[in-house]
Design a protein around this motif. Structure first.
Motif, PDB file in Angstrom:
ATOM      1  N   TRP A  94      42.267  53.601  23.451  1.00  0.00           N
ATOM      2  CA  TRP A  94      40.186  53.298  22.672  1.00  0.00           C
ATOM      3  C   TRP A  94      39.393  54.507  21.398  1.00  0.00           C
ATOM      4  O   TRP A  94      40.979  55.459  22.121  1.00  0.00           O
ATOM      5  CB  TRP A  94      39.831  53.540  24.310  1.00  0.00           C
ATOM      6  CG  TRP A  94      37.509  53.558  24.364  1.00  0.00           C
ATOM      7  CD1 TRP A  94      37.111  52.973  23.658  1.00  0.00           C
ATOM      8  CD2 TRP A  94      37.256  54.832  24.260  1.00  0.00           C
ATOM      9  NE1 TRP A  94      35.870  53.213  23.751  1.00  0.00           N
ATOM     10  CE2 TRP A  94      35.772  54.730  24.040  1.00  0.00           C
ATOM     11  CE3 TRP A  94      37.793  56.050  24.927  1.00  0.00           C
ATOM     12  CZ2 TRP A  94      35.003  55.775  24.431  1.00  0.00           C
ATOM     13  CZ3 TRP A  94      37.405  57.131  24.552  1.00  0.00           C
ATOM     14  CH2 TRP A  94      35.372  56.933  24.417  1.00  0.00           C
ATOM     15  N   PRO A  95      38.927  54.755  20.859  1.00  0.00           N
ATOM     16  CA  PRO A  95      37.126  53.804  21.204  1.00  0.00           C
ATOM     17  C   PRO A  95      38.144  52.703  19.037  1.00  0.00           C
ATOM     18  O   PRO A  95      36.947  52.281  19.071  1.00  0.00           O
ATOM     19  CB  PRO A  95      36.766  54.517  20.405  1.00  0.00           C
ATOM     20  CG  PRO A  95      37.005  55.943  20.139  1.00  0.00           C
ATOM     21  CD  PRO A  95      38.531  55.966  20.640  1.00  0.00           C
ATOM     22  N   GLY A  96      39.007  53.132  18.926  1.00  0.00           N
ATOM     23  CA  GLY A  96      39.490  52.000  17.863  1.00  0.00           C
ATOM     24  C   GLY A  96      40.740  52.359  17.411  1.00  0.00           C
ATOM     25  O   GLY A  96      41.365  53.067  18.301  1.00  0.00           O
ATOM     26  N   GLY A  97      41.303  52.013  16.667  1.00  0.00           N
ATOM     27  CA  GLY A  97      40.740  50.988  16.011  1.00  0.00           C
ATOM     28  C   GLY A  97      39.755  52.095  14.641  1.00  0.00           C
ATOM     29  O   GLY A  97      39.990  53.226  14.490  1.00  0.00           O
ATOM     30  N   CYS A  98      39.531  50.847  13.466  1.00  0.00           N
ATOM     31  CA  CYS A  98      38.369  51.935  12.332  1.00  0.00           C
ATOM     32  C   CYS A  98      37.434  52.881  13.329  1.00  0.00           C
ATOM     33  O   CYS A  98      37.244  53.407  12.164  1.00  0.00           O
ATOM     34  CB  CYS A  98      38.475  50.755  11.832  1.00  0.00           C
ATOM     35  SG  CYS A  98      39.851  49.597  10.729  1.00  0.00           S
ATOM     36  N   PHE A  99      37.095  52.518  13.999  1.00  0.00           N
ATOM     37  CA  PHE A  99      35.851  52.449  14.816  1.00  0.00           C
ATOM     38  C   PHE A  99      36.341  53.707  15.550  1.00  0.00           C
ATOM     39  O   PHE A  99      35.436  54.535  15.108  1.00  0.00           O
ATOM     40  CB  PHE A  99      35.139  51.827  15.951  1.00  0.00           C
ATOM     41  CG  PHE A  99      34.067  52.956  16.848  1.00  0.00           C
ATOM     42  CD1 PHE A  99      32.767  52.163  15.828  1.00  0.00           C
ATOM     43  CD2 PHE A  99      34.516  53.317  17.441  1.00  0.00           C
ATOM     44  CE1 PHE A  99      31.668  52.741  16.501  1.00  0.00           C
ATOM     45  CE2 PHE A  99      33.205  53.630  18.436  1.00  0.00           C
ATOM     46  CZ  PHE A  99      31.882  53.680  17.686  1.00  0.00           C
ATOM     47  N   ALA A 100      37.470  53.918  15.415  1.00  0.00           N
ATOM     48  CA  ALA A 100      37.747  55.537  16.398  1.00  0.00           C
ATOM     49  C   ALA A 100      38.165  56.981  14.607  1.00  0.00           C
ATOM     50  O   ALA A 100      37.224  57.932  15.375  1.00  0.00           O
ATOM     51  CB  ALA A 100      39.322  55.888  16.542  1.00  0.00           C
ATOM     52  N   ASP A 101      37.633  56.772  13.441  1.00  0.00           N
ATOM     53  CA  ASP A 101      37.367  57.303  12.570  1.00  0.00           C
ATOM     54  C   ASP A 101      35.635  58.041  12.142  1.00  0.00           C
ATOM     55  O   ASP A 101      35.773  58.137  11.204  1.00  0.00           O
ATOM     56  CB  ASP A 101      38.082  56.964  11.862  1.00  0.00           C
ATOM     57  CG  ASP A 101      40.119  57.386  11.603  1.00  0.00           C
ATOM     58  OD1 ASP A 101      39.891  58.579  11.637  1.00  0.00           O
ATOM     59  OD2 ASP A 101      40.854  56.627  11.886  1.00  0.00           O
ATOM     60  N   GLU A 102      34.859  57.157  12.211  1.00  0.00           N
ATOM     61  CA  GLU A 102      33.942  57.561  12.278  1.00  0.00           C
ATOM     62  C   GLU A 102      32.815  57.482  14.191  1.00  0.00           C
ATOM     63  O   GLU A 102      31.884  57.679  13.983  1.00  0.00           O
ATOM     64  CB  GLU A 102      32.588  56.339  12.481  1.00  0.00           C
ATOM     65  CG  GLU A 102      32.583  54.769  13.066  1.00  0.00           C
ATOM     66  CD  GLU A 102      32.214  53.892  12.212  1.00  0.00           C
ATOM     67  OE1 GLU A 102      31.457  54.115  11.200  1.00  0.00           O
ATOM     68  OE2 GLU A 102      31.806  52.965  12.574  1.00  0.00           O
ATOM     69  N   TYR A 103      33.874  58.083  14.940  1.00  0.00           N
ATOM     70  CA  TYR A 103      33.202  58.054  16.673  1.00  0.00           C
ATOM     71  C   TYR A 103      33.755  59.447  16.340  1.00  0.00           C
ATOM     72  O   TYR A 103      34.255  60.505  16.622  1.00  0.00           O
ATOM     73  CB  TYR A 103      34.219  57.464  17.674  1.00  0.00           C
ATOM     74  CG  TYR A 103      33.869  57.583  18.690  1.00  0.00           C
ATOM     75  CD1 TYR A 103      32.289  57.054  18.669  1.00  0.00           C
ATOM     76  CD2 TYR A 103      34.333  58.030  19.904  1.00  0.00           C
ATOM     77  CE1 TYR A 103      32.439  57.168  20.752  1.00  0.00           C
ATOM     78  CE2 TYR A 103      34.261  58.489  21.229  1.00  0.00           C
ATOM     79  CZ  TYR A 103      32.440  57.557  21.197  1.00  0.00           C
ATOM     80  OH  TYR A 103      32.103  58.139  22.497  1.00  0.00           O
TER      81      TYR A 103
END
Length: 507
Positions: free
Chosen positions: A69-78
């Motif tokens: 968690w939290p990503g994935g691609c989402f990790a690099d905007e979190y």
């Protein structure tokens, strides 16, 4: 009828099959977190602190070892500090990667750690390299794992958590070759060294840092990473900036641009899918070979932290939510993968299926209209294979004879197998990928004798069969009484398109 023989030496142990090869992945994507794991404390559904308890119960039955968690691609905007503190004051954000939807950050660090505690799973946190900073990731490690007194410790305590957590696994970016920054391998490798340097071990919490690695068979990317921590031909690794490196590979039946339906497919599509699934053996072999050149002692682990099938989304659903059904075909992709993972247990440290709830090749589907929970065929493969967790692998020497199919210009061996032993019990996993023909299978067991075997079978009348709220057990395991003892081992007829496990005590 096709025939095959599997020779298994019960007295020759191989490497340990890490339980982390059965890891999972939960990204802020579609209804994986919101509507999957997280329903909020005001939900009429049974929950603990907003975490949906029937989902937790289902996953606990799998002995889920870790959750990414939290990503994935989402990790690099979190940005993690947006997800701590009182929920009502957390800033909102837009998930630009997945559906361009707004998120309220109600599920953040504390909620994720609470979820892992409920699951009994180790957390695997993926940090932000693409749009974050070294300081941001360093402070996240400090916030979670440091004891005593420091700025981040005081912030954690102000947010209600006195004691630090233990968090071993940290991802240094995600897919830096793509959505994580579109970087060159050399630049990404330099960043991995830099970020790893400032992701500190606090107290007795020792980090396992996982550098963002290759896509598919990009062996040059792996070599570039390995060159950062070792030198060609050295007897020992001078300095491990990271302890693992990742690789991602998804199973398709055709080109990326035309993935096809999860449920409406023909026999040709099925066989192409199985050929694609088996390609993970070639990919893991290639990356392992490169790593062996620079790391003879295998101190650095290979981490396949995204794998699984990827189909077109279900009609009528948001294209950015990646919601797909899950059929017997998906289950056989999983069973085949696990046989290959066990083969690579000496180098492969972790694997994470994408994803756990409501996204891609999920374990669990939750119906947004009825709140019903459905266990997918893939879920049952994970459950049937639990006995391999931290077991000692046993080499399987497979002779498939005429058990193969011609797929395009390639041959597909239609029998797959692996075996292990733990606590005096042998577990053998067997898959027949043939869509139409059963196979007569002989298990030639050598070096020891076994007691009475017990077997379970997962199959269905049709390969596209899948579970729904109206038919939750259309694809579910059942007892199988067709295993017969012979003078040399066991014999059985494995039905077409099926997965079977045989468990037996060592006598």
């Amino acid at each position: 009828m096709p025939e095959a023989t599997a020779v298994i030496n019960l007295d020759i142990p191989g490497p340990t099959i890490s339980r982390h090869l059965y890891g999972h992945f939960a990204e802020h994507l579609g209804r994986c977190i919101y509507g999957g794991f997280w329903v909020g404390e005001d939900s009429p559904l049974p929950n603990e602190g907003g975490i949906r308890l029937d989902v937790v119960e289902a996953l606990r039955a799998l002995d889920i070892p870790n959750l990414r968690w939290p990503g994935g691609c989402f990790a690099d905007e979190y940005h993690w500090q947006d997800g701590v503190g009182p929920r009502e004051t957390r800033p909102r954000m837009v998930n630009t990667h997945w559906g361009n939807v707004e998120e309220n950050n109600h599920f953040g660090t504390h909620e994720f750690m609470a979820l892992c505690e409920l699951l009994g799973a180790e957390p695997y946190i993926n940090g932000n390299v693409g749009s974050g900073t070294v300081r941001e990731m360093s402070e996240w490690v400090e916030y979670l794992t440091r004891d005593g007194d420091s700025p981040m410790v005081r912030l954690r305590k102000a947010n209600g958590r006195e004691e630090p957590w233990r968090v071993k696994y940290w991802g240094i970016g995600n897919e830096t070759w793509g959505c994580g920054g579109n970087m060159r391998a050399e630049y990404s490798a330099d960043l991995a060294r830099q970020y790893a340097t400032y992701c500190r071990d606090h107290g007795d919490n020792k980090l396992y840092r996982i550098a963002s690695g290759a896509s598919d068979d990009d062996y040059k990317w792996t070599e570039t990473l390995m060159q950062q921590i070792s030198c060609f031909g050295c007897e020992a690794t001078p300095k491990n900036f990271f302890q693992g490196l990742s690789v991602h590979h998804y199973t398709l039946s055709g080109p990326w641009e035309a993935k096809g339906s999860a449920t409406a497919f023909g026999t040709d599509d099925y066989y192409r899918t199985m050929l694609s699934a088996k390609d993970i053996d070639r990919i893991l072999t290639g990356h392992s070979t490169v790593m062996d050149l620079y790391d003879r002692g295998r101190t650095v682990g290979l981490v396949l932290d995204e794998w699984g099938t990827w189909w077109d989304v279900e009609p009528g659903t948001n294209p950015g939510f990646l919601y797909q059904q899950n059929t017997l075909r998906d289950a056989l992709v999983a069973s085949t993968h696990f046989d290959i993972f066990h083969k690579h247990a000496a180098r492969l440290h972790m694997a994470n299926i994408a994803q756990t709830v409501n996204v891609l090749q999920a374990m669990v589907l939750t119906d947004p209209d009825t709140d019903a929970l459905v266990l997918t065929p893939t879920y049952h493969v994970f459950e049937m294979n639990k006995g391999h967790h931290d077991a000692t692998s046993l080499a399987v020497h497979l002779r498939t004879d005429n058990a193969r199919r011609r797929v395009g210009d390639a041959d597909l061996d239609t029998v797959s197998a692996s075996a292990s032993v733990k606590d005096g019990t042998v577990l053998i996993s067997l898959t027949n990928l043939d869509a139409e023909e059963p196979v007569d299978l002989t298990l030639d067991l050598r070096g020891a004798t076994i007691g009475e075997p017990e077997a379970r079978l997962l199959t269905a009348d049709r390969i596209p069969a899948h579970n729904t709220p109206q038919a939750p057990a259309a694809v579910a395991p059942r007892a199988f009484d067709g295993v017969k003892s012979t003078g040399q081992g066991l014999a059985l007829t494995l039905p077409p398109h099926s997965f079977l496990t045989v468990r037996a005590p060592l006598a």
